[in-house]
Design a protein around this motif. Structure first.
Motif, PDB file in Angstrom:
ATOM      1  N   MET A   1      18.487  -1.080   9.438  1.00 52.14           N
ATOM      2  CA  MET A   1      17.220  -1.352   8.764  1.00 52.14           C
ATOM      3  C   MET A   1      17.535  -1.880   7.359  1.00 52.14           C
ATOM      4  O   MET A   1      18.364  -1.301   6.670  1.00 52.14           O
ATOM      5  CB  MET A   1      16.435  -0.052   8.658  1.00 52.14           C
ATOM      6  CG  MET A   1      15.015  -0.242   8.209  1.00 52.14           C
ATOM      7  SD  MET A   1      14.347   1.336   7.646  1.00 52.14           S
ATOM      8  CE  MET A   1      15.104   1.464   6.071  1.00 52.14           C
ATOM      9  N   CYS A   2      16.881  -2.983   6.991  1.00 54.72           N
ATOM     10  CA  CYS A   2      17.110  -3.530   5.647  1.00 54.72           C
ATOM     11  C   CYS A   2      15.908  -3.240   4.769  1.00 54.72           C
ATOM     12  O   CYS A   2      14.764  -3.400   5.200  1.00 54.72           O
ATOM     13  CB  CYS A   2      17.322  -5.035   5.714  1.00 54.72           C
ATOM     14  SG  CYS A   2      18.867  -5.442   6.488  1.00 54.72           S
ATOM     15  N   THR A   3      16.174  -2.839   3.550  1.00 53.55           N
ATOM     16  CA  THR A   3      15.086  -2.525   2.644  1.00 53.55           C
ATOM     17  C   THR A   3      15.530  -2.837   1.222  1.00 53.55           C
ATOM     18  O   THR A   3      16.650  -3.311   1.013  1.00 53.55           O
ATOM     19  CB  THR A   3      14.653  -1.052   2.846  1.00 53.55           C
ATOM     20  OG1 THR A   3      13.521  -0.781   2.033  1.00 53.55           O
ATOM     21  CG2 THR A   3      15.767  -0.070   2.538  1.00 53.55           C
ATOM     22  N   ARG A   4      14.651  -2.610   0.240  1.00 58.78           N
ATOM     23  CA  ARG A   4      15.025  -2.978  -1.126  1.00 58.78           C
ATOM     24  C   ARG A   4      14.388  -2.050  -2.147  1.00 58.78           C
ATOM     25  O   ARG A   4      13.417  -1.344  -1.861  1.00 58.78           O
ATOM     26  CB  ARG A   4      14.582  -4.403  -1.430  1.00 58.78           C
ATOM     27  CG  ARG A   4      13.075  -4.551  -1.521  1.00 58.78           C
ATOM     28  CD  ARG A   4      12.711  -5.923  -2.044  1.00 58.78           C
ATOM     29  NE  ARG A   4      11.261  -6.115  -2.143  1.00 58.78           N
ATOM     30  CZ  ARG A   4      10.698  -7.238  -2.554  1.00 58.78           C
ATOM     31  NH1 ARG A   4      11.440  -8.263  -2.887  1.00 58.78           N
ATOM     32  NH2 ARG A   4       9.387  -7.349  -2.629  1.00 58.78           N
ATOM     33  N   GLU A   5      14.943  -2.090  -3.350  1.00 59.05           N
ATOM     34  CA  GLU A   5      14.378  -1.329  -4.465  1.00 59.05           C
ATOM     35  C   GLU A   5      14.328  -2.214  -5.715  1.00 59.05           C
ATOM     36  O   GLU A   5      15.235  -3.016  -5.914  1.00 59.05           O
ATOM     37  CB  GLU A   5      15.223  -0.091  -4.749  1.00 59.05           C
ATOM     38  CG  GLU A   5      15.127   0.932  -3.654  1.00 59.05           C
ATOM     39  CD  GLU A   5      15.332   2.362  -4.142  1.00 59.05           C
ATOM     40  OE1 GLU A   5      15.779   2.548  -5.291  1.00 59.05           O
ATOM     41  OE2 GLU A   5      15.038   3.277  -3.375  1.00 59.05           O
ATOM     42  N   PRO A   6      13.340  -2.057  -6.621  1.00 57.46           N
ATOM     43  CA  PRO A   6      12.184  -1.221  -6.329  1.00 57.46           C
ATOM     44  C   PRO A   6      11.377  -1.840  -5.198  1.00 57.46           C
ATOM     45  O   PRO A   6      11.255  -3.054  -5.114  1.00 57.46           O
ATOM     46  CB  PRO A   6      11.406  -1.226  -7.652  1.00 57.46           C
ATOM     47  CG  PRO A   6      11.849  -2.463  -8.365  1.00 57.46           C
ATOM     48  CD  PRO A   6      13.247  -2.738  -7.921  1.00 57.46           C
ATOM     49  N   GLY A   7      10.833  -0.978  -4.344  1.00 59.67           N
ATOM     50  CA  GLY A   7      10.035  -1.456  -3.213  1.00 59.67           C
ATOM     51  C   GLY A   7      10.309  -0.615  -1.988  1.00 59.67           C
ATOM     52  O   GLY A   7      10.599   0.566  -2.071  1.00 59.67           O
ATOM     53  N   GLY A   8      10.181  -1.252  -0.830  1.00 58.47           N
ATOM     54  CA  GLY A   8      10.547  -0.582   0.418  1.00 58.47           C
ATOM     55  C   GLY A   8       9.461   0.265   1.047  1.00 58.47           C
ATOM     56  O   GLY A   8       9.599   0.710   2.185  1.00 58.47           O
ATOM     57  N   THR A   9       8.386   0.534   0.306  1.00 55.43           N
ATOM     58  CA  THR A   9       7.201   1.226   0.839  1.00 55.43           C
ATOM     59  C   THR A   9       5.995   0.519   0.221  1.00 55.43           C
ATOM     60  O   THR A   9       6.144  -0.175  -0.795  1.00 55.43           O
ATOM     61  CB  THR A   9       7.138   2.712   0.404  1.00 55.43           C
ATOM     62  OG1 THR A   9       6.975   2.756  -1.022  1.00 55.43           O
ATOM     63  CG2 THR A   9       8.387   3.482   0.798  1.00 55.43           C
ATOM     64  N   PRO A  10       4.775   0.724   0.763  1.00 54.07           N
ATOM     65  CA  PRO A  10       3.606   0.097   0.122  1.00 54.07           C
ATOM     66  C   PRO A  10       3.464   0.518  -1.348  1.00 54.07           C
ATOM     67  O   PRO A  10       3.233  -0.313  -2.228  1.00 54.07           O
ATOM     68  CB  PRO A  10       2.435   0.586   0.980  1.00 54.07           C
ATOM     69  CG  PRO A  10       3.059   0.785   2.341  1.00 54.07           C
ATOM     70  CD  PRO A  10       4.446   1.314   2.066  1.00 54.07           C
TER      71      PRO A  10
ATOM     72  N   GLY B   1       5.910   1.626  -3.291  1.00 52.78           N
ATOM     73  CA  GLY B   1       7.054   1.061  -4.006  1.00 52.78           C
ATOM     74  C   GLY B   1       6.861  -0.418  -4.324  1.00 52.78           C
ATOM     75  O   GLY B   1       7.243  -0.888  -5.400  1.00 52.78           O
ATOM     76  N   GLU B   2       6.261  -1.157  -3.377  1.00 55.69           N
ATOM     77  CA  GLU B   2       6.036  -2.587  -3.622  1.00 55.69           C
ATOM     78  C   GLU B   2       4.977  -2.788  -4.719  1.00 55.69           C
ATOM     79  O   GLU B   2       5.089  -3.714  -5.520  1.00 55.69           O
ATOM     80  CB  GLU B   2       5.638  -3.305  -2.321  1.00 55.69           C
ATOM     81  CG  GLU B   2       6.773  -3.402  -1.282  1.00 55.69           C
ATOM     82  CD  GLU B   2       7.973  -4.251  -1.735  1.00 55.69           C
ATOM     83  OE1 GLU B   2       7.777  -5.230  -2.477  1.00 55.69           O
ATOM     84  OE2 GLU B   2       9.107  -3.919  -1.347  1.00 55.69           O
ATOM     85  N   ASP B   3       3.961  -1.895  -4.755  1.00 60.97           N
ATOM     86  CA  ASP B   3       2.978  -1.977  -5.850  1.00 60.97           C
ATOM     87  C   ASP B   3       3.659  -1.689  -7.190  1.00 60.97           C
ATOM     88  O   ASP B   3       3.403  -2.359  -8.198  1.00 60.97           O
ATOM     89  CB  ASP B   3       1.833  -0.971  -5.631  1.00 60.97           C
ATOM     90  CG  ASP B   3       0.828  -1.477  -4.596  1.00 60.97           C
ATOM     91  OD1 ASP B   3       0.983  -2.624  -4.121  1.00 60.97           O
ATOM     92  OD2 ASP B   3      -0.104  -0.714  -4.260  1.00 60.97           O
ATOM     93  N   LEU B   4       4.520  -0.671  -7.193  1.00 55.40           N
ATOM     94  CA  LEU B   4       5.230  -0.339  -8.435  1.00 55.40           C
ATOM     95  C   LEU B   4       6.166  -1.482  -8.836  1.00 55.40           C
ATOM     96  O   LEU B   4       6.345  -1.758 -10.028  1.00 55.40           O
ATOM     97  CB  LEU B   4       6.013   0.971  -8.270  1.00 55.40           C
ATOM     98  CG  LEU B   4       5.138   2.231  -8.165  1.00 55.40           C
ATOM     99  CD1 LEU B   4       5.991   3.466  -7.854  1.00 55.40           C
ATOM    100  CD2 LEU B   4       4.352   2.454  -9.460  1.00 55.40           C
TER     101      LEU B   4
END
Ligand code: TMP
Length: 219
Positions: free
Chosen positions: A39-48, A50-53
């Motif tokens: 699974m590929c993901t990212r920061e900041p982000g990776g959740t709804p 997290g993406e808003d932040l």
């Protein structure tokens, strides 16, 4: 790998303009070719959330103070770890994350000069039990990075920082490789892309081999 084994957690790091975004698909394919579910993901982000932040952190006009920036990064991370990363690893899925807490040590600890100890407190609170198994840290001279960044059309709130800031970010990242040599592998990102891919492949192949051997031993 045995079916009931935990997934491996791999992170990709580096200051702006080191070529992280170009390398990501290569790293992804190499890991997937070993036959694991990734699974590929990212920061900041990776959740709804997290993406808003991420939007607030990178694309808002707020003058965000260093401590607030660190807390927002870790707020996004808390949500990401608890609802995405940890459940995936527990199910045996491998996770490739574009940046994680080493970025907080580099940007907030180094760039914003909050220091290692302050970031370590947040790290301990948010995910004291979880560390990446492997971190690929791309490192390039500021000249090489700036040349790559000049090709970008838009810059975000953090990319607008000055050279001194990015000098501290690079230094703090390099220190992570010194402090955690088994986990954080420094990759010279100055040469041509093909050569950087080769270096990344060598590090990954080594790690994959070690993990496979450990998995066989446990069987
Ligand atoms: P990216 O698109 O290259 O991942 O950009 C994310 C930006 O956020 C980059 O400037 C680094 C910054 N950042 C921090 O300052 N602290 C962190 O903890 C993380 C994950 C990213």
């Amino acid at each position: 790998m045995m079916a009931d084994e935990r997934g491996r957690f791999i992170t990709l790091e580096g200051a702006e303009g080191v070529g992280k975004t170009s390398l990501l698909p290569f790293v992804r394919e190499l890991i997937e070719s070993s036959g694991v579910e990734l699974m590929c993901t990212r920061e900041p982000g990776g959740t709804p959330l997290g993406e808003d932040l991420r939007e607030v952190l990178l694309n808002s006009d707020h003058a965000i103070v260093g401590k607030a920036e660190a807390l927002l990064m870790f707020a996004a991370r808390a949500q990401h770890v608890e609802t995405v990363i940890e459940p995936a690893l527990a199910e045996g899925v491998w996770v490739l994350c574009d940046r994680f807490t080493d970025a907080s040590f580099a940007y907030q600890g180094g760039g914003r000069e909050l220091g290692v100890a302050q970031v370590a407190v947040l790290e301990q609170w948010v995910h004291g039990y979880l560390q990446p198994d492997l971190t690929l840290l791309l490192d390039a001279s500021r000249e090489a990075s700036l040349a790559r960044m000049r090709r970008r059309r838009e810059v975000d709130r953090i990319e607008r920082e000055d050279e001194l800031f990015f000098g501290r970010v690079r230094q703090a990242y390099r220190q992570r490789a010194v402090d955690y040599p088994d986990r954080v592998k420094l990759i010279d990102a100055n040469p041509a892309f093909e050569q950087v891919c080769e270096s990344a492949a060598a590090v990954l192949t080594d790690a994959l081999g070690d993990w496979e051997a450990q998995s066989v031993l446990r069987q």
